[in-house]
Motif scaffolding. Structure first.
Motif, short mmCIF file in Angstrom:
data_model
loop_
_atom_site.label_atom_id
_atom_site.label_comp_id
_atom_site.label_asym_id
_atom_site.label_seq_id
_atom_site.Cartn_x
_atom_site.Cartn_y
_atom_site.Cartn_z
N ILE A 180 17.18 36.45 27.14
CA ILE A 180 17.70 35.30 27.87
C ILE A 180 16.54 34.51 28.47
CG2 ILE A 180 19.12 34.56 29.85
CD1 ILE A 180 20.81 35.83 27.63
N ARG A 181 16.63 33.20 28.39
CA ARG A 181 15.70 32.31 29.11
C ARG A 181 16.49 31.72 30.25
NH1 ARG A 181 10.64 31.58 30.59
NH2 ARG A 181 10.40 29.52 31.47
N ASN A 182 16.16 32.19 31.48
CA ASN A 182 16.83 31.72 32.69
C ASN A 182 16.48 30.27 32.95
OD1 ASN A 182 18.42 32.03 34.92
ND2 ASN A 182 16.97 33.27 36.08
N ARG A 183 17.45 29.50 33.44
CA ARG A 183 17.17 28.09 33.79
C ARG A 183 16.43 28.00 35.09
NH1 ARG A 183 22.55 24.76 33.05
NH2 ARG A 183 23.31 26.15 31.48
N ASN A 203 10.47 32.47 23.87
CA ASN A 203 10.23 32.02 25.24
C ASN A 203 11.38 32.50 26.14
OD1 ASN A 203 9.17 30.74 27.47
ND2 ASN A 203 9.98 28.73 26.91
N PHE A 204 11.45 33.81 26.34
CA PHE A 204 12.49 34.43 27.15
C PHE A 204 11.84 35.12 28.34
CE2 PHE A 204 14.07 34.60 22.72
CZ PHE A 204 15.17 33.76 22.87
N ASP A 205 12.60 35.28 29.41
CA ASP A 205 12.07 35.98 30.58
C ASP A 205 12.94 37.16 31.02
OD1 ASP A 205 14.11 34.25 31.41
OD2 ASP A 205 13.06 33.57 33.21
N LEU A 206 14.18 37.23 30.53
CA LEU A 206 15.10 38.30 30.90
C LEU A 206 15.57 39.05 29.66
CD1 LEU A 206 17.35 36.33 33.43
CD2 LEU A 206 15.36 37.78 33.96
N PRO A 239 5.72 39.79 30.13
CA PRO A 239 6.76 40.81 29.96
C PRO A 239 8.15 40.26 30.29
CG PRO A 239 5.57 41.19 31.99
CD PRO A 239 4.87 40.06 31.28
N LEU A 240 9.15 40.87 29.70
CA LEU A 240 10.54 40.56 30.00
C LEU A 240 10.98 41.41 31.19
CD1 LEU A 240 11.85 40.73 26.33
CD2 LEU A 240 11.41 38.64 27.66
N THR A 241 11.90 40.88 31.97
CA THR A 241 12.48 41.62 33.10
C THR A 241 13.88 42.07 32.71
OG1 THR A 241 11.24 40.30 34.69
CG2 THR A 241 13.18 41.47 35.52
#
Length: 187
Positions: free
Chosen positions: A184-187, A161-164, A83-85
Motif C-alpha cells: 500500500i502507498r499511503n496518501r 513506491n509503497f510504504d505499508l 523498508p515497508l512498515t
C-alpha cells in the motif's frame, strides 16, 4: 498437529471460524511420546499414545510471515529502497485471503483484491498484491520471496513506491502453504 495411535491429525481454523481436521498428513519427526490410560466405550481402560510432533520453526505461520517481511525489506534495501512498515489491519486482510485459498473457497489467484484493499479503510494512492503457493520445502518463506524476485510482475510490486504492507500465511491439511502480501502507498 498430533499423532494419535499412529494417525496424524491436523486441525486448521478456516476464515469462517470452522475447524477442519485431516488425518492424511505425512507423519513428521516425533519429539515426544505421551501415553495415557483413557476410558473406552466399554468402560474398561485402554492405552492411548499421543505423539507430539516437532514443527519446523521456519515453517510456523508467524515465522513465515516475519521471514517474508524481513526478506522483502532486505531485497528492497539491496535496491536502495526504504523498508515497508507492517500494519496489522493489512496483514489481517492478507491472512484472510491466504486462508480462503488454502481452504479452497477461492482459487489460487488475486480474486477479490479490490475488496481486500477497500476493506482496509486506509487512504491510499496505490496498492498491489503478491501471492505464492508452495509445498514440500523446508523454508516456505524463502521459496515464496525468491519466486517473486524471479517474476517481473511480482518483483515490480516488491520494488514499488509503497510504504505499508501486510503479510498473511495459511497452511492447509495437505501441507500446502499460501502466502499473500499486500503493498500500500499511503496518501
Amino acid at each position: 498437529m498430533i499423532i494419535v495411535n499412529s494417525r496424524v491429525l491436523t486441525a486448521i481454523v478456516l476464515a469462517t471460524g470452522a475447524i477442519e481436521i485431516s488425518t492424511n498428513a505425512p507423519a513428521p519427526k516425533l519429539a515426544a511420546k505421551v501415553t495415557r490410560e483413557v476410558p473406552s466405550a466399554t468402560a474398561s481402560k485402554q492405552q492411548l499414545s499421543v505423539y507430539i510432533a516437532q514443527t519446523s520453526p521456519l515453517n510456523s505461520v508467524d515465522a513465515i510471515e516475519k521471514a517474508v517481511y524481513d526478506q522483502v525489506n532486505q531485497y528492497r534495501a539491496s535496491k536502495g529502497l526504504p523498508p515497508l512498515t507492517v500494519l496489522a489491519a493489512i496483514s489481517e486482510q492478507a491472512r484472510i485471503h491466504s486462508q480462503n485459498m488454502a481452504s479452497g473457497q477461492v482459487p489460487f489467484s488475486h480474486q477479490g483484491f479490490q475488496q481486500r484493499v477497500t476493506a482496509l479503510a486506509i487512504p491510499y494512492s496505490s496498492a498491489a498484491e503478491n501471492v505464492a503457493y508452495n509445498q514440500g520445502y523446508s523454508d516456505a518463506a524463502t521459496v515464496a520471496v525468491q519466486g517473486w524476485i524471479k517474476s517481473s510482475g511480482h518483483r515490480q510490486n516488491m520494488e514499488g513506491n509503497f510504504d505499508l504492507t501486510g503479510i498473511g500465511v495459511a497452511i492447509n491439511a495437505q501441507g500446502q502453504y499460501y502466502v499473500t502480501q499486500l503493498f500500500i502507498r499511503n496518501r
